[in-house]
Design a protein around this motif. Sequence first.
Motif, PDB file in Angstrom:
ATOM      1  N   LEU A  59     -17.705   8.500  -1.002  1.00 59.35           N
ATOM      2  CA  LEU A  59     -18.941   8.959  -0.365  1.00 59.35           C
ATOM      3  C   LEU A  59     -18.669   9.584   0.995  1.00 59.35           C
ATOM      4  O   LEU A  59     -19.448  10.396   1.477  1.00 59.35           O
ATOM      5  N   THR A  60     -17.596   9.157   1.621  1.00 60.09           N
ATOM      6  CA  THR A  60     -17.188   9.703   2.913  1.00 60.09           C
ATOM      7  C   THR A  60     -15.703  10.031   2.845  1.00 60.09           C
ATOM      8  O   THR A  60     -14.959   9.420   2.074  1.00 60.09           O
ATOM      9  N   ALA A  61     -15.281  10.973   3.657  1.00 63.51           N
ATOM     10  CA  ALA A  61     -13.895  11.420   3.612  1.00 63.51           C
ATOM     11  C   ALA A  61     -12.909  10.302   3.943  1.00 63.51           C
ATOM     12  O   ALA A  61     -11.787  10.290   3.438  1.00 63.51           O
ATOM     13  N   ASP A  62     -13.318   9.339   4.751  1.00 60.70           N
ATOM     14  CA  ASP A  62     -12.402   8.253   5.100  1.00 60.70           C
ATOM     15  C   ASP A  62     -12.197   7.264   3.955  1.00 60.70           C
ATOM     16  O   ASP A  62     -11.403   6.341   4.070  1.00 60.70           O
ATOM     17  N   LEU A  63     -12.894   7.467   2.843  1.00 59.89           N
ATOM     18  CA  LEU A  63     -12.711   6.612   1.672  1.00 59.89           C
ATOM     19  C   LEU A  63     -11.817   7.261   0.611  1.00 59.89           C
ATOM     20  O   LEU A  63     -11.729   6.768  -0.505  1.00 59.89           O
ATOM     21  N   VAL A  64     -11.154   8.351   0.956  1.00 55.78           N
ATOM     22  CA  VAL A  64     -10.207   8.975   0.034  1.00 55.78           C
ATOM     23  C   VAL A  64      -8.911   8.171   0.109  1.00 55.78           C
ATOM     24  O   VAL A  64      -8.267   8.113   1.147  1.00 55.78           O
ATOM     25  N   TYR A  65      -8.563   7.511  -0.989  1.00 55.37           N
ATOM     26  CA  TYR A  65      -7.370   6.672  -1.016  1.00 55.37           C
ATOM     27  C   TYR A  65      -6.268   7.253  -1.889  1.00 55.37           C
ATOM     28  O   TYR A  65      -5.199   6.691  -1.978  1.00 55.37           O
ATOM     29  N   ASN A  66      -6.535   8.348  -2.543  1.00 59.68           N
ATOM     30  CA  ASN A  66      -5.553   8.957  -3.414  1.00 59.68           C
ATOM     31  C   ASN A  66      -4.539   9.715  -2.559  1.00 59.68           C
ATOM     32  O   ASN A  66      -4.886  10.686  -1.895  1.00 59.68           O
ATOM     33  N   THR A  67      -3.305   9.299  -2.579  1.00 58.31           N
ATOM     34  CA  THR A  67      -2.286   9.955  -1.765  1.00 58.31           C
ATOM     35  C   THR A  67      -1.646  11.143  -2.469  1.00 58.31           C
ATOM     36  O   THR A  67      -0.881  11.872  -1.860  1.00 58.31           O
ATOM     37  N   GLN A  68      -1.973  11.334  -3.746  1.00 57.99           N
ATOM     38  CA  GLN A  68      -1.393  12.435  -4.510  1.00 57.99           C
ATOM     39  C   GLN A  68      -2.246  13.703  -4.441  1.00 57.99           C
ATOM     40  O   GLN A  68      -1.754  14.800  -4.665  1.00 57.99           O
ATOM     41  N   CYS A  69      -3.550  13.524  -4.168  1.00 55.31           N
ATOM     42  CA  CYS A  69      -4.470  14.658  -4.192  1.00 55.31           C
ATOM     43  C   CYS A  69      -5.677  14.349  -3.312  1.00 55.31           C
ATOM     44  O   CYS A  69      -6.183  13.233  -3.321  1.00 55.31           O
ATOM     45  N   TRP A  70      -6.146  15.337  -2.579  1.00 54.59           N
ATOM     46  CA  TRP A  70      -7.330  15.175  -1.737  1.00 54.59           C
ATOM     47  C   TRP A  70      -8.559  15.275  -2.631  1.00 54.59           C
ATOM     48  O   TRP A  70      -8.932  16.339  -3.093  1.00 54.59           O
ATOM     49  N   THR A  71      -9.216  14.144  -2.889  1.00 51.45           N
ATOM     50  CA  THR A  71     -10.301  14.079  -3.866  1.00 51.45           C
ATOM     51  C   THR A  71     -11.687  14.172  -3.250  1.00 51.45           C
ATOM     52  O   THR A  71     -12.686  14.064  -3.966  1.00 51.45           O
ATOM     53  N   TRP A  72     -11.790  14.383  -1.957  1.00 50.01           N
ATOM     54  CA  TRP A  72     -13.072  14.340  -1.267  1.00 50.01           C
ATOM     55  C   TRP A  72     -14.103  15.299  -1.868  1.00 50.01           C
ATOM     56  O   TRP A  72     -15.237  14.939  -2.099  1.00 50.01           O
ATOM     57  N   ALA A  73     -13.737  16.505  -2.158  1.00 44.12           N
ATOM     58  CA  ALA A  73     -14.711  17.495  -2.634  1.00 44.12           C
ATOM     59  C   ALA A  73     -14.623  17.737  -4.137  1.00 44.12           C
ATOM     60  O   ALA A  73     -15.185  18.692  -4.639  1.00 44.12           O
ATOM     61  N   GLN A  74     -13.952  16.872  -4.874  1.00 40.34           N
ATOM     62  CA  GLN A  74     -13.753  17.096  -6.301  1.00 40.34           C
ATOM     63  C   GLN A  74     -14.748  16.361  -7.190  1.00 40.34           C
ATOM     64  O   GLN A  74     -14.786  16.598  -8.379  1.00 40.34           O
ATOM     65  N   THR A  75     -15.532  15.475  -6.635  1.00 34.34           N
ATOM     66  CA  THR A  75     -16.503  14.726  -7.431  1.00 34.34           C
ATOM     67  C   THR A  75     -17.902  15.199  -7.062  1.00 34.34           C
ATOM     68  O   THR A  75     -18.104  15.790  -6.008  1.00 34.34           O
ATOM     69  N   PRO A  76     -18.882  14.942  -7.914  1.00 41.47           N
ATOM     70  CA  PRO A  76     -20.259  15.351  -7.580  1.00 41.47           C
ATOM     71  C   PRO A  76     -20.730  14.662  -6.302  1.00 41.47           C
ATOM     72  O   PRO A  76     -20.385  13.518  -6.033  1.00 41.47           O
ATOM     73  N   TRP A  77     -21.531  15.362  -5.520  1.00 40.97           N
ATOM     74  CA  TRP A  77     -22.107  14.771  -4.325  1.00 40.97           C
ATOM     75  C   TRP A  77     -23.130  13.714  -4.759  1.00 40.97           C
ATOM     76  O   TRP A  77     -23.664  13.788  -5.862  1.00 40.97           O
ATOM     77  N   PRO A  78     -23.409  12.740  -3.925  1.00 38.63           N
ATOM     78  CA  PRO A  78     -24.304  11.642  -4.330  1.00 38.63           C
ATOM     79  C   PRO A  78     -25.671  12.111  -4.813  1.00 38.63           C
ATOM     80  O   PRO A  78     -26.283  11.479  -5.655  1.00 38.63           O
ATOM     81  N   TRP A  79     -26.174  13.213  -4.298  1.00 35.71           N
ATOM     82  CA  TRP A  79     -27.496  13.689  -4.682  1.00 35.71           C
ATOM     83  C   TRP A  79     -27.482  14.556  -5.950  1.00 35.71           C
ATOM     84  O   TRP A  79     -28.519  14.892  -6.477  1.00 35.71           O
ATOM     85  N   GLU A  80     -26.292  14.877  -6.431  1.00 34.46           N
ATOM     86  CA  GLU A  80     -26.179  15.658  -7.652  1.00 34.46           C
ATOM     87  C   GLU A  80     -26.231  14.744  -8.874  1.00 34.46           C
ATOM     88  O   GLU A  80     -25.708  13.639  -8.846  1.00 34.46           O
ATOM     89  N   LYS A  81     -26.837  15.206  -9.912  1.00 33.56           N
ATOM     90  CA  LYS A  81     -26.872  14.445 -11.163  1.00 33.56           C
ATOM     91  C   LYS A  81     -25.520  14.527 -11.838  1.00 33.56           C
ATOM     92  O   LYS A  81     -24.815  15.522 -11.731  1.00 33.56           O
ATOM     93  N   GLU A  82     -25.167  13.452 -12.537  1.00 33.99           N
ATOM     94  CA  GLU A  82     -23.920  13.455 -13.285  1.00 33.99           C
ATOM     95  C   GLU A  82     -24.043  14.399 -14.468  1.00 33.99           C
ATOM     96  O   GLU A  82     -25.096  14.547 -15.054  1.00 33.99           O
ATOM     97  N   ALA A  83     -22.937  15.018 -14.787  1.00 31.21           N
ATOM     98  CA  ALA A  83     -22.928  15.962 -15.921  1.00 31.21           C
ATOM     99  C   ALA A  83     -22.918  15.223 -17.228  1.00 31.21           C
ATOM    100  O   ALA A  83     -22.564  14.127 -17.383  1.00 31.21           O
TER     101      ALA A  83
END
Length: 82
Positions: free
Chosen positions: A58-82
């Motif tokens: 939900l926030t950039a400081d919660l990105v724990y993946n060290t292999q890839c920056w996942t911050w902008a790769q998932t739907p935003w909280p207000w977006e509906k899931e596909a």
Amino acid sequence: MCREALLEQIDQASFAVDDVKLYLNTHPDDQEALRFYEQHRDARLNLLQQYAQQFGPLTADLVYNTQCWTWAQTPWPWEKEA
């Protein structure tokens, strides 16, 4: 737990933390309020980590993946899931 329910719990915990922080600004020695703050701060962090594991951070400081920056790769909280 479904995404919406988890977001609602995060909102509730965030409200409790923000509210008690305002109170503590004027009552810094209130031990009960300090315990309340710690309890809800920890619960909020746990919920944020749970959300990040299931749906992405939900926030950039919660990105724990060290292999890839996942911050902008998932739907935003207000977006509906596909």
